[in-house]
Design a protein around this motif. Structure first.
Motif, PDB file in Angstrom:
ATOM      1  N   CYS A 119       0.323  -1.195  -0.258  1.00  0.00           N
ATOM      2  CA  CYS A 119       0.028   0.039   0.049  1.00  0.00           C
ATOM      3  C   CYS A 119       1.098   0.716  -0.089  1.00  0.00           C
ATOM      4  CB  CYS A 119      -1.038  -0.502   1.044  1.00  0.00           C
ATOM      5  SG  CYS A 119      -2.602  -1.484   0.940  1.00  0.00           S
ATOM      6  N   HIS A 120       1.858   1.529   1.238  1.00  0.00           N
ATOM      7  CA  HIS A 120       2.354   2.363   1.090  1.00  0.00           C
ATOM      8  C   HIS A 120       3.819   3.152   0.204  1.00  0.00           C
ATOM      9  CE1 HIS A 120       1.777   4.157   5.616  1.00  0.00           C
ATOM     10  NE2 HIS A 120       1.278   2.869   5.248  1.00  0.00           N
ATOM     11  N   ALA A 121       4.013   1.697  -1.220  1.00  0.00           N
ATOM     12  CA  ALA A 121       4.436   1.832  -1.577  1.00  0.00           C
ATOM     13  C   ALA A 121       3.827   2.192  -3.630  1.00  0.00           C
ATOM     14  CB  ALA A 121       5.237   0.818  -2.311  1.00  0.00           C
ATOM     15  N   GLY A 122       2.853   1.733  -2.962  1.00  0.00           N
ATOM     16  CA  GLY A 122       2.076   2.309  -4.308  1.00  0.00           C
ATOM     17  C   GLY A 122       2.411   0.862  -5.468  1.00  0.00           C
ATOM     18  N   VAL A 123       2.318  -0.034  -4.701  1.00  0.00           N
ATOM     19  CA  VAL A 123       1.335  -1.031  -5.882  1.00  0.00           C
ATOM     20  C   VAL A 123       0.529  -1.489  -6.102  1.00  0.00           C
ATOM     21  CG1 VAL A 123       3.713  -3.393  -6.618  1.00  0.00           C
ATOM     22  CG2 VAL A 123       4.672  -1.887  -5.224  1.00  0.00           C
ATOM     23  N   ARG A 124      -0.124  -1.176  -6.345  1.00  0.00           N
ATOM     24  CA  ARG A 124      -1.463  -1.628  -6.651  1.00  0.00           C
ATOM     25  C   ARG A 124      -1.776  -2.900  -6.925  1.00  0.00           C
ATOM     26  NH1 ARG A 124      -4.664   3.167  -6.344  1.00  0.00           N
ATOM     27  NH2 ARG A 124      -6.280   2.486  -6.918  1.00  0.00           N
ATOM     28  N   GLU A 125      -0.887  -3.902  -7.708  1.00  0.00           N
ATOM     29  CA  GLU A 125      -1.254  -5.227  -7.753  1.00  0.00           C
ATOM     30  C   GLU A 125      -0.915  -5.970  -7.086  1.00  0.00           C
ATOM     31  OE1 GLU A 125       2.536  -3.241  -9.827  1.00  0.00           O
ATOM     32  OE2 GLU A 125       1.169  -3.090  -9.089  1.00  0.00           O
ATOM     33  N   VAL A 126       0.293  -5.039  -5.802  1.00  0.00           N
ATOM     34  CA  VAL A 126       0.470  -6.646  -4.918  1.00  0.00           C
ATOM     35  C   VAL A 126      -0.635  -6.343  -3.639  1.00  0.00           C
ATOM     36  CG1 VAL A 126       1.755  -7.074  -2.907  1.00  0.00           C
ATOM     37  CG2 VAL A 126       2.307  -6.808  -5.947  1.00  0.00           C
ATOM     38  N   ALA A 127      -1.160  -5.005  -3.497  1.00  0.00           N
ATOM     39  CA  ALA A 127      -1.873  -4.365  -2.082  1.00  0.00           C
ATOM     40  C   ALA A 127      -3.166  -4.800  -2.602  1.00  0.00           C
ATOM     41  CB  ALA A 127      -1.734  -3.035  -2.206  1.00  0.00           C
ATOM     42  N   ALA A 128      -3.638  -4.768  -3.538  1.00  0.00           N
ATOM     43  CA  ALA A 128      -5.441  -5.123  -3.978  1.00  0.00           C
ATOM     44  C   ALA A 128      -5.510  -6.519  -2.775  1.00  0.00           C
ATOM     45  CB  ALA A 128      -5.759  -4.566  -5.724  1.00  0.00           C
ATOM     46  N   PRO A 129      -5.005  -7.306  -4.065  1.00  0.00           N
ATOM     47  CA  PRO A 129      -5.901  -8.536  -3.730  1.00  0.00           C
ATOM     48  C   PRO A 129      -5.141  -9.245  -2.481  1.00  0.00           C
ATOM     49  CG  PRO A 129      -3.297  -8.816  -5.284  1.00  0.00           C
ATOM     50  CD  PRO A 129      -3.912  -7.313  -5.437  1.00  0.00           C
ATOM     51  N   LEU A 130      -4.121  -9.001  -2.006  1.00  0.00           N
ATOM     52  CA  LEU A 130      -3.736  -9.018  -0.271  1.00  0.00           C
ATOM     53  C   LEU A 130      -5.271  -8.230   0.326  1.00  0.00           C
ATOM     54  CD1 LEU A 130      -0.082  -8.312  -0.285  1.00  0.00           C
ATOM     55  CD2 LEU A 130      -1.505 -10.726  -0.179  1.00  0.00           C
ATOM     56  N   LEU A 131      -5.288  -7.112   0.258  1.00  0.00           N
ATOM     57  CA  LEU A 131      -6.410  -6.417   1.569  1.00  0.00           C
ATOM     58  C   LEU A 131      -7.366  -7.633   1.154  1.00  0.00           C
ATOM     59  CD1 LEU A 131      -6.284  -2.994   1.174  1.00  0.00           C
ATOM     60  CD2 LEU A 131      -4.999  -4.693   3.034  1.00  0.00           C
ATOM     61  N   THR A 132      -8.131  -8.207  -0.306  1.00  0.00           N
ATOM     62  CA  THR A 132      -9.540  -8.242  -0.388  1.00  0.00           C
ATOM     63  C   THR A 132      -8.804 -10.418   0.132  1.00  0.00           C
ATOM     64  OG1 THR A 132      -9.396  -7.581  -2.760  1.00  0.00           O
ATOM     65  CG2 THR A 132     -10.359  -9.665  -2.207  1.00  0.00           C
ATOM     66  N   LEU A 133      -7.745 -10.667  -0.232  1.00  0.00           N
ATOM     67  CA  LEU A 133      -7.869 -12.036   1.092  1.00  0.00           C
ATOM     68  C   LEU A 133      -8.274 -11.863   1.960  1.00  0.00           C
ATOM     69  CD1 LEU A 133      -6.626 -14.548   0.184  1.00  0.00           C
ATOM     70  CD2 LEU A 133      -4.596 -13.701   1.079  1.00  0.00           C
ATOM     71  N   LEU A 134      -7.365 -10.741   2.849  1.00  0.00           N
ATOM     72  CA  LEU A 134      -7.141 -10.166   3.948  1.00  0.00           C
ATOM     73  C   LEU A 134      -8.808 -10.152   4.572  1.00  0.00           C
ATOM     74  CD1 LEU A 134      -4.145  -8.452   5.055  1.00  0.00           C
ATOM     75  CD2 LEU A 134      -4.340  -9.965   6.079  1.00  0.00           C
ATOM     76  N   GLY A 135      -9.623  -9.509   3.791  1.00  0.00           N
ATOM     77  CA  GLY A 135     -11.205  -9.259   4.151  1.00  0.00           C
ATOM     78  C   GLY A 135     -10.453  -8.062   5.292  1.00  0.00           C
ATOM     79  N   ARG A 136     -11.553  -8.948   6.679  1.00  0.00           N
ATOM     80  CA  ARG A 136     -12.073  -8.110   7.614  1.00  0.00           C
ATOM     81  C   ARG A 136     -11.275  -8.221   8.640  1.00  0.00           C
ATOM     82  NH1 ARG A 136     -16.286  -5.097   7.775  1.00  0.00           N
ATOM     83  NH2 ARG A 136     -18.387  -5.668   6.339  1.00  0.00           N
ATOM     84  N   ARG A 137     -10.042  -9.485   8.204  1.00  0.00           N
ATOM     85  CA  ARG A 137      -8.704  -9.754   9.486  1.00  0.00           C
ATOM     86  C   ARG A 137      -7.787  -9.085   8.977  1.00  0.00           C
ATOM     87  NH1 ARG A 137      -7.367 -15.904   9.118  1.00  0.00           N
ATOM     88  NH2 ARG A 137      -6.840 -15.252  10.262  1.00  0.00           N
ATOM     89  N   GLY A 138      -6.878  -8.436  10.510  1.00  0.00           N
ATOM     90  CA  GLY A 138      -5.960  -7.277  10.297  1.00  0.00           C
ATOM     91  C   GLY A 138      -5.167  -7.773  11.805  1.00  0.00           C
ATOM     92  N   THR A 139      -4.384  -6.830  11.770  1.00  0.00           N
ATOM     93  CA  THR A 139      -3.482  -7.073  12.698  1.00  0.00           C
ATOM     94  C   THR A 139      -3.263  -5.263  13.093  1.00  0.00           C
ATOM     95  OG1 THR A 139      -1.354  -7.201  11.518  1.00  0.00           O
ATOM     96  CG2 THR A 139      -1.927  -9.661  12.506  1.00  0.00           C
ATOM     97  N   ARG A 140      -3.274  -4.932  14.142  1.00  0.00           N
ATOM     98  CA  ARG A 140      -3.222  -3.623  14.717  1.00  0.00           C
ATOM     99  C   ARG A 140      -0.836  -2.986  14.114  1.00  0.00           C
ATOM    100  NH1 ARG A 140      -6.993  -1.123  17.047  1.00  0.00           N
ATOM    101  NH2 ARG A 140      -8.158  -2.526  17.691  1.00  0.00           N
ATOM    102  N   THR A 141      -0.166  -4.377  14.513  1.00  0.00           N
ATOM    103  CA  THR A 141       1.939  -3.863  13.777  1.00  0.00           C
ATOM    104  C   THR A 141       1.343  -4.415  12.395  1.00  0.00           C
ATOM    105  OG1 THR A 141       2.186  -5.798  15.047  1.00  0.00           O
ATOM    106  CG2 THR A 141       1.975  -3.193  15.878  1.00  0.00           C
ATOM    107  N   PRO A 142       2.102  -4.169  11.184  1.00  0.00           N
ATOM    108  CA  PRO A 142       2.911  -2.666  11.501  1.00  0.00           C
ATOM    109  C   PRO A 142       1.320  -1.331  11.258  1.00  0.00           C
ATOM    110  CG  PRO A 142       2.438  -3.244   9.102  1.00  0.00           C
ATOM    111  CD  PRO A 142       1.448  -4.210  10.012  1.00  0.00           C
TER     112      PRO A 142
END
Length: 318
Positions: A273-296
């Motif tokens: 996300c912070h690097a702007g690599v959308r082709e990686v960020a989008a599928p990862l956030l989709t895979l995670l769904g609502r699940r997150g860890t506070r760090t990082p």
């Protein structure tokens, strides 16, 4: 119809229901649930390590593990006690403040608990992970030969342990007993020898977070101005993200993120996300769904707002 607002789930157990039940047992001082959980986990080292670390965080403020040991001095109880003593030592260090040494007897006690657990359960890498972790708390670290020996013991039991590698990475970080260069070299060496589908390449993203935290600490202490510039977006950072994605996820058959790897996936998603690599960020956030860890996420903002911001930026559905 009103669309439900996206709300991240920062479950401290990362979706491990059995762990959550056992953790509640600790609150009421009941140790039998811990015994059954660790017994049923068996030698699934990543799952076992995740569970032991989480249980230790709760046991650190109770006497449940000591009660278990008094009633039944089993190898599992000793392994959990070692992780608990390690957590307690870090809690004391955090309370003392950055750079303030703590009573060496407490650190020595945690080390002895780790060695006792390793002797009681020779196959288990978990005590060696705890041991390498607590080594950071010695003001000058430990002798290089000693760290190498502990690392060999861990590596021989679980050569692709992300948590084990991560503890060595922290040890080598500039915030502890190394330097940025040493830390990145270790992370990239480990990533380079990992097989396809292994999560070890994400160590480079952990290293980038460590460097960021070091810069923040230096600025907060007045030792140096914040010079982060293109920290997340430089060519090297982008290449590392793409490399981790290819090595770890390109041939990944799983469509679910296991509790033990949730934090690792969040680190790669955060970096993308912070690097702007959308082709990686989008599928990862989709895979995670609502699940997150506070760090990082917490290092760059408020975690929930961070995730909401990036999901909106990537036009992901709530």
């Amino acid at each position: 119809m009103t669309r439900e607002r996206f709300t991240p789930d920062f479950d401290p157990d990362c979706g491990d229901t059995a762990l959550g039940i056992a953790r509640q047992d600790i609150v009421i001082g009941r140790w039998q649930g811990l015994r059954e959980l660790l017994r049923s986990t068996g030698p699934d080292w990543p799952v076992r390590g995740h569970r032991v670390r989480r249980l230790a965080q709760v046991c650190a403020s109770s006497s449940t593990v000591e009660t278990w040991l008094a009633a039944e001095p089993s190898p599992d109880a000793l392994v959990l006690r070692a992780a608990t003593e390690t957590t307690r030592a870090f809690n004391v260090a955090i309370a003392a403040g950055r750079g303030v040494p703590i009573d060496q007897h407490r650190v020595d006690g945690a080390v002895m608990a780790c060695l006792q657990a390793a002797q009681a359960y020779p196959e288990d890498p978990t005590p060696w992970v705890s041991l390498i972790s607590v080594a950071r708390l010695y003001p000058s670290g430990v002798r290089r030969q000693e760290l190498a020996r502990w690392w060999d013991e861990l590596h021989g039991r679980d050569p692709y342990s992300v948590e084990g590698h991560l503890q060595v990475l922290h040890y080598y970080a500039a915030r502890w007993h190394g330097s940025h260069g040493l830390m990145y070299d270790f992370a990239r060496d480990a990533a380079g020898v990992s097989p396809p589908g292994c999560a070890l390449p994400v160590l480079v993203q952990y290293a980038r977070v460590e460097e960021f935290r070091y810069a923040q600490d230096a600025a907060a202490d007045g030792r140096a101005p914040v010079r982060l510039g293109q920290h997340w977006k430089n060519d090297g950072a982008v290449s590392d993200i793409e490399r981790t994605w290819q090595r770890w996820f390109a041939d990944r058959p799983e469509t679910e993120v296991a509790p033990a790897e949730l934090r690792d996936v969040n680190h790669l998603a955060h970096a993308a996300c912070h690097a702007g690599v959308r082709e990686v960020a989008a599928p990862l956030l989709t895979l995670l769904g609502r699940r997150g860890t506070r760090t990082p996420w917490s290092y760059t903002g408020e975690p929930e707002r961070e995730l909401l911001k990036w999901r909106k930026d990537l036009r992901l559905r709530s």
